[in-house]
Design an enzyme around this catalytic site. Structure first.
Site, PDB file in Angstrom:
ATOM      1  N   LYS A  23      31.049  13.190 -28.582  1.00  0.00           N
ATOM      2  CA  LYS A  23      30.238  12.219 -27.708  1.00  0.00           C
ATOM      3  C   LYS A  23      29.531  11.130 -28.549  1.00  0.00           C
ATOM      4  O   LYS A  23      29.497  10.156 -28.182  1.00  0.00           O
ATOM      5  CB  LYS A  23      29.197  13.191 -26.784  1.00  0.00           C
ATOM      6  N   SER A  24      29.084  11.542 -29.399  1.00  0.00           N
ATOM      7  CA  SER A  24      28.139  10.499 -30.462  1.00  0.00           C
ATOM      8  C   SER A  24      29.009   9.626 -30.842  1.00  0.00           C
ATOM      9  O   SER A  24      28.742   8.282 -30.891  1.00  0.00           O
ATOM     10  CB  SER A  24      27.565  11.153 -31.515  1.00  0.00           C
ATOM     11  N   GLY A  96      20.796   9.411 -23.342  1.00  0.00           N
ATOM     12  CA  GLY A  96      19.696   8.979 -24.345  1.00  0.00           C
ATOM     13  C   GLY A  96      20.558   7.999 -25.353  1.00  0.00           C
ATOM     14  O   GLY A  96      19.996   6.790 -25.824  1.00  0.00           O
ATOM     15  N   SER A 169      15.847  10.361 -35.983  1.00  0.00           N
ATOM     16  CA  SER A 169      16.668  10.156 -34.969  1.00  0.00           C
ATOM     17  C   SER A 169      17.755   9.285 -35.198  1.00  0.00           C
ATOM     18  O   SER A 169      17.440   7.864 -35.556  1.00  0.00           O
ATOM     19  CB  SER A 169      15.626   9.616 -33.948  1.00  0.00           C
ATOM     20  N   GLN A 171      19.562   7.977 -32.855  1.00  0.00           N
ATOM     21  CA  GLN A 171      19.563   7.035 -31.820  1.00  0.00           C
ATOM     22  C   GLN A 171      18.712   5.809 -32.073  1.00  0.00           C
ATOM     23  O   GLN A 171      18.947   4.561 -31.947  1.00  0.00           O
ATOM     24  CB  GLN A 171      19.008   7.797 -30.602  1.00  0.00           C
ATOM     25  N   ASP A 317      21.099  19.519 -31.834  1.00  0.00           N
ATOM     26  CA  ASP A 317      21.747  19.813 -30.612  1.00  0.00           C
ATOM     27  C   ASP A 317      22.174  21.230 -30.074  1.00  0.00           C
ATOM     28  O   ASP A 317      22.612  21.618 -29.010  1.00  0.00           O
ATOM     29  CB  ASP A 317      23.041  18.776 -30.188  1.00  0.00           C
TER      30      ASP A 317
HETATM   31  C1  S3P Z   1      22.491  11.658 -30.876  1.00  0.00           C
HETATM   32  C2  S3P Z   1      21.334  11.790 -31.450  1.00  0.00           C
HETATM   33  C3  S3P Z   1      20.561  12.992 -31.309  1.00  0.00           C
HETATM   34  C4  S3P Z   1      21.299  14.140 -30.481  1.00  0.00           C
HETATM   35  C5  S3P Z   1      21.750  13.255 -29.402  1.00  0.00           C
HETATM   36  C6  S3P Z   1      22.733  12.353 -29.829  1.00  0.00           C
HETATM   37  C7  S3P Z   1      23.251  10.341 -31.253  1.00  0.00           C
HETATM   38  O1  S3P Z   1      19.470  12.550 -30.733  1.00  0.00           O
HETATM   39  O2  S3P Z   1      20.168  14.932 -30.071  1.00  0.00           O
HETATM   40  O3  S3P Z   1      22.394  14.512 -28.607  1.00  0.00           O
HETATM   41  O4  S3P Z   1      24.412  10.064 -30.744  1.00  0.00           O
HETATM   42  O5  S3P Z   1      22.834   9.427 -31.942  1.00  0.00           O
HETATM   43  P1  S3P Z   1      18.272  11.647 -31.451  1.00  0.00           P
HETATM   44  O6  S3P Z   1      18.548  10.765 -32.397  1.00  0.00           O
HETATM   45  O7  S3P Z   1      17.192  11.420 -30.756  1.00  0.00           O
HETATM   46  O8  S3P Z   1      17.634  12.906 -32.511  1.00  0.00           O
END
Ligand code: S3P
Length: 433
Positions: A23-24, A96, A169, A171, A317
């Site tokens: 997914k990421s 998110g 993070s 994200q 996760d």
């Molecule tokens: C993700 C980063 C993580 C993870 C999320 C996917 C990403 O969150 O928990 O499910 O794809 O960059 P954070 O970056 O807020 O830790």
């Protein structure tokens, strides 16, 4: 509101499980493909609704994306400034990653856009991306001064700067790096511990020059790059449910081919192995800049462990499913330093404590994690997913070792990351029985 019932597995789980594309990595492939010049083909992408929302968001910005089949999409990238103003509000659903990464891109465009999502996403912290983007010159409005979506973004010419993120993070880091790609000058981001580096790997794969040193990444803005072909590896976070299921259902053996083993995501494998799990990595290779392997897992008696510190970002996760492994293990497991779990799709500490308690687990909430005394036989129960896909799937796996069926309500959320989860689990239970 649909429900999922898992019944105690009476026989071993055996066979091969293919998991959906990561997914990421899919979010990043879609976004970078749309910012590239020319065609990008993405095979093995995630068709979970999180990624489909990102795909639609990009289409709303005037980028043509053709779904060749359920395995492959083709994006006609228009370069860094080729996106056009969307005429409606962009719905990021439950994602998110989608909303935060898109904020970074849209902050640097020369048009206005609005991003929102479902009730869960609208309650998650956005200030962590809004604040650094504003420091780069972005104009962003949102509820509570920009702390929550909807976010209204008036794109502007951004300026690169050095950021120090208070949270590890990916994200936040990725939103800043994507904004940095559109900005004038150099953008630098330093995090307290290294989070997953899919953005850095994919940027490099597209030919973008990055400077990476420990927990700092820097890039010079306005580097144009051309489209490419990307193969997305299987999602280790989806595989995690089967790694735990096969570990705790006696005499099981499962193969999980083509799963991503990014070193910043591999915590689940390392911790399960420390708990006594038998997991092997075969045919380790690299695909589109990401390490990939075929995994084999065989059941084994597990024991409790302490989880914290640097292990947290690389397991973030998978902590809900690790709670299930811990409940089935002998002895105590303690998770500390995991307060980020409280701002995920739901408060995952509260959700796992309350739902595993309903199943008779001896589990105690801490402000930054939880403590589980493993080995109590789990009971049948009616549990709630809290609308969180990972909570739902974790409880489904717990049901395999309970003494009576476990019903989980509100499981549509599983569609966000792993639409085929219940079919795959059911197939294993049927074949195995
Ligand atoms: C993700 C980063 C993580 C993870 C999320 C996917 C990403 O969150 O928990 O499910 O794809 O960059 P954070 O970056 O807020 O830790």
């Amino acid at each position: 509101m649909t429900a999922l019932v898992t019944t105690p597995a009476r026989k071993p789980l055996r066979g091969t499980v293919t998991v959906p594309g990561d997914k990421s990595i899919t979010h990043r492939a879609l976004i970078l493909g749309a910012l590239a010049e020319g065609i990008t083909q993405i095979s093995g992408y995630s068709r979970g609704t999180d990624c489909l929302h990102t795909l639609e968001a990009i289409r709303a910005c005037g980028i043509v994306i053709e779904e060749k089949n359920h395995q492959c999409v083709e994006i006609q990238g228009k370069g860094l400034q080729g996106w056009t103003e969307p005429c409606g509000v962009i719905d990021c659903g439950n994602s998110g990653t989608g909303i935060r990464l898109l904020s970074g891109v849209l902050a640097g465009q020369n048009f206005f856009s609005v991003l929102t999502g479902d009730a869960s996403l609208r309650s998650r912290p956005m200030g962590r991306v809004v604040a650094p983007l504003r420091e780069m010159g972005a104009t962003i409005f949102g509820r509570k001064g920009g702390a929550f979506a909807p976010l209204a973004i008036q794109g502007a010419q951004l300026r690169g700067r050095a950021h120090v993120s208070p949270v590890a993070s990916a994200q936040v880091k990725s939103a800043i790096l994507l904004a940095g790609l559109l900005a004038q000058g150099t953008t630098r981001v330093t995090e307290p511990a290294k989070s997953r580096d899919h953005t850095e790997r994919m940027m490099k794969f597209f030919g973008i020059t990055l400077d990476i040193m420990d927990c700092t990444v820097a890039l010079v803005g306005q580097q144009s790059f051309t489209g490419t072909a990307i193969t997305v590896p299987g999602d280790l976070s989806a595989a995690a449910f089967f790694l735990v299921a096969a570990s705790i259902v006696p005499e099981s053996e499962l193969s999980l081919p083509g799963v991503g083993i990014n070193p910043h995501r591999i915590g689940i494998v390392e911790i399960l192995q420390e708990m006594g799990a038998k997991i092997e990595l075969h045919r380790v290779r690299e695909e589109s800049g990401e390490p990939v392997a075929d995994l084999v897992v065989r059941s084994a008696p597990l024991h409790g462990v302490r989880i914290g510190g640097q292990q947290i970002p690389k397991t973030i996760d998978e902590l809900p499913i690790l709670c299930v492994a811990a409940a089935a293990a002998e002895g105590e497991t303690e998770i500390s330093g995991a307060e980020e779990l409280r701002v995920k799709e739901t408060d995952r500490i509260r959700a796992m404590v309350s739902e595993l308690k309903k199943m008779g687990a001896s589990i105690e909430e801490k402000p930054d994690g939880l403590r589980i005394q493993g080995g109590n036989p789990l009971q049948g129960a009616r549990c709630d997913s809290y609308g969180d896909h990972r909570v739902a799937m974790s409880l489904a796996v717990a049901g395999l070792v309970a003494q009576a069926p476990v019903m989980i309500t509100d499981v549509e959320c599983i569609e966000t990351s792993f639409p085929e989860f219940s079919d795959k689990l059911l197939e294993l239970l049927t074949i195995s029985q």
